[in-house]
Design a protein around this motif. Structure first.
Motif, PDB file in Angstrom:
ATOM      1  N   SER A  46      -4.668  -4.521  -3.555  1.00  0.00           N
ATOM      2  CA  SER A  46      -5.191  -5.037  -2.296  1.00  0.00           C
ATOM      3  C   SER A  46      -5.311  -3.974  -1.221  1.00  0.00           C
ATOM      4  CB  SER A  46      -4.281  -6.158  -1.780  1.00  0.00           C
ATOM      5  OG  SER A  46      -4.244  -7.214  -2.708  1.00  0.00           O
ATOM      6  N   ILE A  47      -4.737  -2.801  -1.455  1.00  0.00           N
ATOM      7  CA  ILE A  47      -4.796  -1.722  -0.469  1.00  0.00           C
ATOM      8  C   ILE A  47      -6.197  -1.115  -0.496  1.00  0.00           C
ATOM      9  CG2 ILE A  47      -3.906   0.556   0.167  1.00  0.00           C
ATOM     10  CD1 ILE A  47      -1.254  -0.283  -1.194  1.00  0.00           C
ATOM     11  N   PRO A  48      -6.873  -1.113   0.649  1.00  0.00           N
ATOM     12  CA  PRO A  48      -8.223  -0.536   0.652  1.00  0.00           C
ATOM     13  C   PRO A  48      -8.182   0.983   0.447  1.00  0.00           C
ATOM     14  CG  PRO A  48      -7.569  -1.219   2.854  1.00  0.00           C
ATOM     15  CD  PRO A  48      -6.461  -1.626   1.927  1.00  0.00           C
ATOM     16  N   GLU A  49      -9.155   1.493  -0.273  1.00  0.00           N
ATOM     17  CA  GLU A  49      -9.239   2.917  -0.511  1.00  0.00           C
ATOM     18  C   GLU A  49     -10.318   3.515   0.377  1.00  0.00           C
ATOM     19  OE1 GLU A  49      -9.587   4.092  -4.580  1.00  0.00           O
ATOM     20  OE2 GLU A  49      -8.271   2.490  -5.254  1.00  0.00           O
ATOM     21  N   LYS A  50     -10.067   4.713   0.833  1.00  0.00           N
ATOM     22  CA  LYS A  50     -11.072   5.414   1.626  1.00  0.00           C
ATOM     23  C   LYS A  50     -12.153   5.946   0.694  1.00  0.00           C
ATOM     24  CE  LYS A  50      -8.023   6.907   5.317  1.00  0.00           C
ATOM     25  NZ  LYS A  50      -7.497   8.065   6.066  1.00  0.00           N
TER      26      LYS A  50
END
Length: 53
Positions: A46-50
């Motif tokens: 769920s952690i957004p990636e750059k």
């Protein structure tokens, strides 16, 4: 001769790895560690990636 070929998805491999890590560093049994690993992987996914431009 009937030999079964087992295939693990990348998710299943990560799930097994996290489950083993949780069991190695705690007193959790396999079922509890597996359930916790599902939650850990869901949180990590769920952690957004750059994105790099």
């Amino acid at each position: 001769m009937d030999s079964a070929i087992t295939f693990k998805t990348p998710y299943e491999k990560r799930l097994e790895l996290v489950t083993q890590a949780l069991m190695a560093s705690s007193t959790l049994d396999n079922d509890v560690a597996h359930t916790a690993a599902v939650h850990v992987l869901h949180a990590l996914d769920s952690i957004p990636e750059k994105t790099i431009r």
